[in-house]
Motif scaffolding. Sequence first.
Motif, mmCIF file in Angstrom:
data_model
loop_
_atom_site.group_PDB
_atom_site.id
_atom_site.type_symbol
_atom_site.label_atom_id
_atom_site.label_comp_id
_atom_site.label_asym_id
_atom_site.label_seq_id
_atom_site.Cartn_x
_atom_site.Cartn_y
_atom_site.Cartn_z
ATOM 1 N N MET B 40 0.832 -1.198 0.000
ATOM 2 C CA MET B 40 0.000 0.000 0.000
ATOM 3 C C MET B 40 0.871 1.254 0.000
ATOM 4 O O MET B 40 0.602 2.215 -0.709
ATOM 5 N N ASP B 41 1.912 1.214 0.816
ATOM 6 C CA ASP B 41 2.809 2.363 0.862
ATOM 7 C C ASP B 41 3.425 2.604 -0.498
ATOM 8 O O ASP B 41 3.504 3.730 -0.982
ATOM 9 N N LYS B 44 0.945 4.103 -2.801
ATOM 10 C CA LYS B 44 0.721 5.521 -2.524
ATOM 11 C C LYS B 44 1.827 6.354 -3.153
ATOM 12 O O LYS B 44 1.573 7.424 -3.728
ATOM 13 N N ARG B 48 1.664 9.176 -6.560
ATOM 14 C CA ARG B 48 2.107 10.565 -6.536
ATOM 15 C C ARG B 48 2.917 10.929 -7.771
ATOM 16 O O ARG B 48 3.162 12.072 -8.040
ATOM 17 N N LYS B 55 0.759 5.212 -12.562
ATOM 18 C CA LYS B 55 -0.505 5.421 -11.851
ATOM 19 C C LYS B 55 -1.494 4.301 -12.150
ATOM 20 O O LYS B 55 -2.149 3.762 -11.243
ATOM 21 N N TRP B 74 -9.709 5.859 -0.270
ATOM 22 C CA TRP B 74 -8.872 7.062 -0.233
ATOM 23 C C TRP B 74 -8.295 7.399 -1.614
ATOM 24 O O TRP B 74 -7.872 8.514 -1.869
ATOM 25 N N ALA B 75 -8.300 6.415 -2.510
ATOM 26 C CA ALA B 75 -7.655 6.631 -3.811
ATOM 27 C C ALA B 75 -8.643 7.102 -4.865
ATOM 28 O O ALA B 75 -8.342 7.099 -6.046
ATOM 29 N N ASN B 78 -7.441 9.501 -7.508
ATOM 30 C CA ASN B 78 -6.472 8.892 -8.424
ATOM 31 C C ASN B 78 -7.167 8.021 -9.459
ATOM 32 O O ASN B 78 -6.770 7.968 -10.620
#
Lengths: 159, 1252
Positions: B40-41, B44, B48, B55, B74-75, B78
């Motif tokens: 997940m990190d 993320k 960016r 992406k 949360w995405a 995006n």
Amino acid sequence: MYDIRFILIQNRAGKTRLAKWYMNFDDDEKQKLIEEVHAVVTVRDAKHTNFVEKFICIAGISRLQKLQFRNFKIVYRRYAGLYFCICVDIADNNLIYLEAIHNFVEVLNEYFHNVCELDLVFNFYKVYSVVDEMFLAGEIRETSQTKVLKQLLMLNSLE
Amino acid sequence: MALRKVKGNLERMFDKNLTDLVRGIRNNKDNEGKYIAQCMDEIKAELRQENFAVKANAVAKLTYLQMLGYDISWAGFNIVEVMSSSKFTYKRIGYLAASQCFHQDTEVVMLTTNMIRKDLNGQNMYDAGTALTGLACFISADLARDLANDVMTLLSSTKPYLRKKAVLLLYKVFLKFPEALRPAFPRLKEKLEDPDPGVQSAAVNVICELARKNPKNYLSLAPVFFKLMTSSTNNWMLIKIIKLFGALTPLEPRLGKKLIEPLTNLIHSTSAMSLLYECINTVIAVLISISSGMPNHNASIQLCVQKLRILIEDSDQNLKYLGLLAMGRILGPHPKAVQPHKDLVLACLDDKDESIRIRALDLLYGMVSKKTVMEIVRRLMTHMDRAEGTFYRDELLQKIIQICSQNNYQYITNFEWYISVLVELCRMESSQHGALIAAQLMDVAIRVGAVREFTVGQMALLLENAHLLLGPAAANSSIAEVLFAAAWICGEFAHLLPNARNTLEAIVRGRLWSVAGHIQAVIVHNLVKLFIRIVVTAEEEDDADMINEVTALLEERLATWSSSADLEVQERAVFALQLVCLVRDKRAAGLKLGPELALLTAGELNPVAPKAQKKVPVPDGLDLDAWMNAPPSESEGSGDEDLLSGGDLFFRSEEPPSPSVGRKNRKAQHISEEDIMQRRAARLQEQANNPYYMKTTSNRSSTRSSPKTSLANLNVDEIPMQAIELDVPLTIPGMTSLSKYEMVDGDGDNKKLRHKKSKKRSKRKNLALSSSEEEEAPAPLVINTDAEMPEGAIVSDDDDRDNRPLDDPHRALDIDLDSPLSPTEVLPVLHHREAPAAPKLKRSSKPASSTVDAAKSKTKKDKSRKSKKKEKNGDLLGSEQKEMALDIGASVTDSKPKPYANGVDGKKTHDDIEFWLSTSDPVEQPPEAEPENAPAAADATQKSKATKKSSKEPKKEKKSKETSKKVSKKSSRKSELNLPLVDGAPSSDLRTPEGVDRRDYEVANGHHASNATPDRHKLLAEDSAVAVSWRARPAADGLKQIRLSLSFSVSSQLSDSMTDIRLVRLHLPDTSSLALTRVNATSSDIDLERALLSPGAPVKKALTVEVQDATVPHKLRGALYYSLNGGSERVLPLKFEVSVLCCLSGAGASREAFSELVSSGALTARSAFTTSCPDISFEQLLRVLCGDGSFGVVERVQNTASLYAASLSGHHVCLLTKLKDSGGVCVDGKASDGTLLANALDVLRAALTAAP
């Protein structure tokens, strides 16, 4: 409300291989449903019917009750170690969905050339596109295997 | 900076792609959570970055994680970003992610409107397709409103792929934006006739879904669907349509009548189980909706039941299950049809699958009769013994009780048997239905007087053996509830107890304080009743010892209860104790209390109707909503609270109540006895005045006197406990057992008599082994069915309202679709786009034959491929699957739905549902359609055979299609060019031939004259002297008359040509439907004036007959009287068969009028037949059909011709006939009257069969 509330593919261990939702559930409800479907389906064997009608959903029960979604049932079919489950209205024709599942699996089989569980795992987005070609908005959209396969090949070629 | 960039690129090289992620998760089974957190990190970080490829990759991985249940909401932004990519690959990833995790309330969805619109209108069909798919998942009300118009535009896309998706998406749009339904509906309806079968099927899907939820608004579409149903071969679609009809029939029984026939045909012909099942379901719905009898009802029901039996007998569990389910639906309205299959259903009780067993149980409920109930219940009881798992056993128990108690014990002839069943059921371990059994016991005891004594006896036994019920398993069952019933019954009907004292002792000695409080309370209360009974009888018999013993016993035992933790028990026990003490004291003073005590339990108990309380009329002047006292002001709040919190009237305690017995005892002393008694008296008084309180005793308060004993001298510890013997006998002596009924069951003739026992016999307590005793006439069983209701109230069902929840989106879709659109009703259009919503109703029906061919060849390819694949069968498929017993032909889905044979489509007809329904005609379904409706059989070889067949058939059809196309093309062209014609004079003239100059039509009619033979008389009767031939034609003046021309001639059998034959008279009485126009109205004879009949000079006579109903054939009987050589009169009987053809005239046929007529929609009835006439030429065929000028040929193309006839009654009949190469003749008819058409076709068929 819709014909199909969701389509699930799970393996015997309960791992989700595909989950397509045609109704709005929040994430918790989805997980609860997945667990419950797994629980009711895996205990059944060949002597049982392929329908689970007394499917009581604990997940978000108040909301589900409010929306009258208690009255649905699960039609499932087992292929090797995979359970293909479709959740539909209680009044719907069970056989047609059994048929739809089989049709779907036949398309997968053709598309992946002898499909196995790993095909679904590594190409999960392709499985979704197969689902999208065959079902839309909770309705069975296309039943002709040739047409579906033709569209899928076209989509592949665009990549 | 530059370094960082390079570093970034390097890192990107090591980015995980989706496969890596999947593999990684598989390799990290032990610490999956940690691994995913790490991923997940990374994701993320990837999101960016600027690079779209990165992406998209990240979003794809997120989608996978989402599927595994991780939160990716949360995405959202995006995902929208990736969706907006111009590259299809990324766009698709974005849309997939969106469709998986967005929903209507997701906020970012608002951002997508313009992007989606761009995609929908884009050049790339796959962009649009992807957008449609995605939209289906996350469409919100706003999106639906803003994009409805764009979706509508796609309905007319040239690509079926998009049309199909757009049609389906419309459904979602309607749900979210109901205002779109009316403007969009005409377009959607058009799609029902889309040339692409997939689009057509999608439209059917959407309309069916809409209609199933609000059927009444879609009733007007029934004709369209009916047409689709009778013409389509796509099983998927058929199922939908048939399901829809199932929803429509309850609203319109006439529709049901129309449906029965085609559905029955489908049931007969189809091999696809799913279709069969759906047909049966709808037939059942139809049968339910048609209340009055239709002659072939029974046949339909029988057919369904028969087919369902086959399903149930199938080894496939699914079919078995569904068969039982559908059988259950027939059971309600037609129990008799199902009952013969009892054996089958009972066999299903042994099935391994619990759900099948439960379905079978449901069926059994309706299958019992007076004769079978005992046998069925016995079998269920044996199943119960064997059943593993308490759930199923409880289900069985409940079913047994349901079966027996249905309709006020309709099927129970022997209540002693039933009581025995209930007693037997009490012994089932760990049942959860104790309360149910208890309720049944009480109900039977109260309502069936005849069996009361028996019941009381059994209950006494039950109480004596209560310890058996309260075994170790009792803890998790509710079987103790039975004691409630037992105690109550014994108390209430104490006078029927064989030995009240024994029962009383059994109760007080039993370990009954372990049961629930409410049961104990009832037990204590009924001890009082028993006590009263004992005292009363003992006083009558002067048995003072008995009273003393019982009093002592009760005094001792009630003390335990009066210190019970349960308030109710305590209260009742204290009351009982006081009463017992009172009796003791009074008796000690030499008083006899018997009569007074008896009053306590006097009075008959009546059942109270369940709704009685609700029906109590509100007395005049009573306002239930008004405050009884002035509402408390705010300031008084505290005082009120005090009152409420201390609401416990008896115990005002600071500490919360605890179940400690000693403490309760102590607390009880706080209240003065007087206080208690006063309150009780008040309450009992109130209860006595309340007619709805269950009054087991009357005047209770009147016999009350103040108690003398105090509770204080009781001490729990001092109560001696008696050891209870715990040897558990296997059977309780005297306890009823079902075995005796089973014995009786087996023994034939006199079993009925034995089952019924008279009151006298049941007085004896022990009834076991009574089968050999004297047989008395069965006592009539009276089941008290009237329940008490307030005066003037009627038992009725309460209002049943629409119980759909308020937020069901389908409520909003309850929109009338038949009223015309107003100009303001258009879809909201943003920008400058033109609104396509205006319903132009132009038909796009150009089934180009090339498309048909293409579809056909495709079908062939499909099938060969399919069969190949079947052989191959991949490892996933082949390994363990059951054989597909249900083949909805995926094989047939590709084939083009057969267009309506005539290619004619009256739009007006469809709008006028009333008219369509009123011409209900049983022979509507063209029999031709049957073989094609049958999809290919199960295995591959059969499939390929069937393929050949079905691909051949359409070819044959094609010819007729082409011809009919011509007709329809012409007709449509005509109606477009010359609109006034449709509405104006000529067509309406066609409808009413009276007063029309037929020559107007005959001018245009080229074929007619040459075909009709002007004068052809048929031989009617002949004897040795005279022959009569006749002909019947419509009278020329256009009235409802036919002209009978008779020709009398000398018979060819006459040997002596010199015989002098004189015709005397013709006897022709009128019938109810035929009336002759006569000179002499009083006589039914027609004078023939003794005309001389000589060879070669026939005598002719013309008669005018008025026909009441020209749509059915008539018979006219008469006789000819004549004399030979002046001798006595001889009689020749005559029998005229006036067929409907006699009332038809083909003279009015012209090409234009014909095509107008066909396209006008006035011809609602349809029927067809095929027959084989080998060696007939087309000319001969036409001659037979046109016969006596009853039909005129309108147009002829090779071996196909259209014929027309107008009836006397103003009906039109149009026929399309074709001669196939094989010698088969096919006649397809449409008419404005179904009966007429059917009769006409019958005659024609007979004529064709008889033709040489």
